[in-house]
Design a protein around this motif. Structure first.
Motif, PDB file in Angstrom:
ATOM      1  N   LEU A  71       1.454  -1.334  -0.230  1.00  0.00           N
ATOM      2  CA  LEU A  71       0.011  -0.549   0.291  1.00  0.00           C
ATOM      3  C   LEU A  71       0.611   1.030  -0.173  1.00  0.00           C
ATOM      4  O   LEU A  71       0.598   2.339  -0.640  1.00  0.00           O
ATOM      5  N   THR A  75       0.047   3.895  -3.126  1.00  0.00           N
ATOM      6  CA  THR A  75       0.342   5.227  -2.682  1.00  0.00           C
ATOM      7  C   THR A  75       1.297   5.826  -3.572  1.00  0.00           C
ATOM      8  O   THR A  75       0.574   7.831  -3.948  1.00  0.00           O
ATOM      9  N   THR A  78       0.982   7.463  -6.456  1.00  0.00           N
ATOM     10  CA  THR A  78       0.484   7.848  -7.140  1.00  0.00           C
ATOM     11  C   THR A  78       0.691   9.228  -6.941  1.00  0.00           C
ATOM     12  O   THR A  78      -0.203   9.763  -8.191  1.00  0.00           O
ATOM     13  N   TRP A 211      -4.995   1.770  -8.649  1.00  0.00           N
ATOM     14  CA  TRP A 211      -4.744   2.156  -7.641  1.00  0.00           C
ATOM     15  C   TRP A 211      -5.215   1.325  -6.414  1.00  0.00           C
ATOM     16  O   TRP A 211      -5.190   0.692  -5.757  1.00  0.00           O
ATOM     17  N   PRO A 212      -6.424   2.136  -6.522  1.00  0.00           N
ATOM     18  CA  PRO A 212      -7.253   1.723  -6.051  1.00  0.00           C
ATOM     19  C   PRO A 212      -8.064  -0.426  -5.677  1.00  0.00           C
ATOM     20  O   PRO A 212      -8.322  -0.806  -5.480  1.00  0.00           O
ATOM     21  N   LEU A 216      -6.232  -0.910  -3.025  1.00  0.00           N
ATOM     22  CA  LEU A 216      -7.485  -0.312  -1.317  1.00  0.00           C
ATOM     23  C   LEU A 216      -8.688  -0.899  -1.525  1.00  0.00           C
ATOM     24  O   LEU A 216      -8.891  -0.703  -0.736  1.00  0.00           O
ATOM     25  N   MET A 217      -9.575  -1.854  -2.434  1.00  0.00           N
ATOM     26  CA  MET A 217     -10.637  -2.138  -2.200  1.00  0.00           C
ATOM     27  C   MET A 217     -10.374  -3.683  -1.508  1.00  0.00           C
ATOM     28  O   MET A 217     -11.503  -4.742  -2.242  1.00  0.00           O
ATOM     29  N   HIS A 218      -9.782  -3.278  -0.298  1.00  0.00           N
ATOM     30  CA  HIS A 218     -10.022  -5.014   0.398  1.00  0.00           C
ATOM     31  C   HIS A 218     -10.735  -5.175   1.286  1.00  0.00           C
ATOM     32  O   HIS A 218     -11.473  -6.112   2.010  1.00  0.00           O
TER      33      HIS A 218
END
Lengths: 218, 108
Positions: A71, A75, A78, A211-212, A216-218
């Motif tokens: 992460l 990030t 990004t 990126w998500p 991120l989308m956990h």
């Protein structure tokens, strides 16, 4: 007629003979670039569709996979790409005000951000390999379920394809930087800079979705 | 130049918001929230960084048509995958032979 065309090309050496004036040529070039980017949308689009389809049936495996991506590095990348996009946009703004020196500095900064992105992404791949997540037959033992293997295959495919685009973008930015330094562009004519910038922004947009999806989308 | 800095500030704010939301207990809404914000960020980049806002309508058509086609592809594929069922024989299925949406591994 031929004389008037000769006179036009002398007044604007960048003007190709089959265009009436520089404005028409610029619009044609921009339209061509948007069509090219539209094909790129569909190129990446099939992979996004594949991700969504598998995510619908293998949600648990995908959430577990996202827990294992880095992460912090994702990030950081990004923010790096967004900053590079700002530099490129400001470079176009600067050249429109005939500040070519500032534009060339900004383009070099954007290319440096791109190199940093590639470095961090390769570092992340290296960590994955150390974790036993190398693609293909190598990760069969560390990833026991088919769903997790699909996740990692898509991860390598999509981020890898994006990485190729970033690398091409860096080369493109350096070429535009070189031409800006040489004084090829002015407030009146800077189409290659604008089109190269559009390509870079598109690459940035793809990452805004990756990126998500992978971090991120956990 | 100011418009680029404002766009960048908006992008940074939305990126930070996405990051914070990923730690919030949103459940099934998390992918929807994250992708909606990503879409909003893409619109900011396209309009101001890529200058589409100041360009002719032909350029709008070229790009939005591709998004429309992509929406069709994703939409119809999702409808297909979302409505699919896999019949599991009673001796293999945990649900005793009823139709279930089974992940890849349940088929083995």
């Amino acid at each position: 007629m031929a004389e008037s065309l000769d006179a036009a090309s002398e007044a604007a050496p960048e003007l190709e003979s089959h265009f009436g004036d520089l404005e028409q040529q610029t619009h044609a070039a921009q339209f061509g670039m948007w069509v090219f980017l539209a094909t790129e949308v569909l190129f990446f689009g099939v992979l996004f569709t594949l991700y969504i389809a598998y995510r619908m049936t293998e949600g648990a495996a995908f959430r577990a996979g996202i827990q294992r991506t880095d992460l912090v590095l994702g990030t950081a990348n990004t923010y790096i790409l967004l900053t590079a996009s700002l530099f490129v946009a400001c470079a176009v703004g600067a050249i429109r005000e005939s500040r070519s020196r500032l534009a060339s500095h900004l383009l070099f900064g954007a290319a440096a951000c791109g190199v940093l992105f590639v470095f961090l992404k390769l570092l992340e791949y290296l960590h994955h390999i150390e974790d036993g997540l190398l693609a293909g037959p190598y990760y069969a033992s560390s990833l026991p379920t088919a769903g997790t293997r699909v996740f990692w295959s898509l991860y390598y495919l999509m981020t890898g394809l994006h990485l190729v685009h970033v690398s091409a973008g860096v080369v493109l930015l350096l070429w535009i930087w070189h031409r800006t330094r040489r004084g090829d562009f002015s407030a009146r004519y800077h189409t290659p800079l604008e089109l190269g910038g559009m390509y870079w922004h598109f690459v940035d947009i793809v990452w805004l979705f990756l990126w998500p999806m992978f971090y991120l989308m956990h | 130049m100011a418009k680029y800095l404002w766009t960048y500030a908006g992008l940074l704010a939305l990126t930070t918001l996405t990051l914070l939301l990923s730690f919030a207990p949103l459940g099934g809404w998390e992918p929807i929230a994250a992708m909606s914000i990503a879409f909003l960020k893409a619109v900011l980049v396209i309009l101001w960084f890529m200058h589409l806002i100041e360009q002719r309508s032909t350029n709008w058509i070229a790009f939005t048509v591709s998004l429309l086609l992509l929406a069709c592809l994703i939409g119809f594929t999702s409808l297909d995958v979302g409505s699919r069922v896999r019949l599991v024989p009673p001796e293999l299925g945990r649900s005793g032979g009823t139709a279930v949406r089974a992940p890849l591994d349940a088929a083995r």
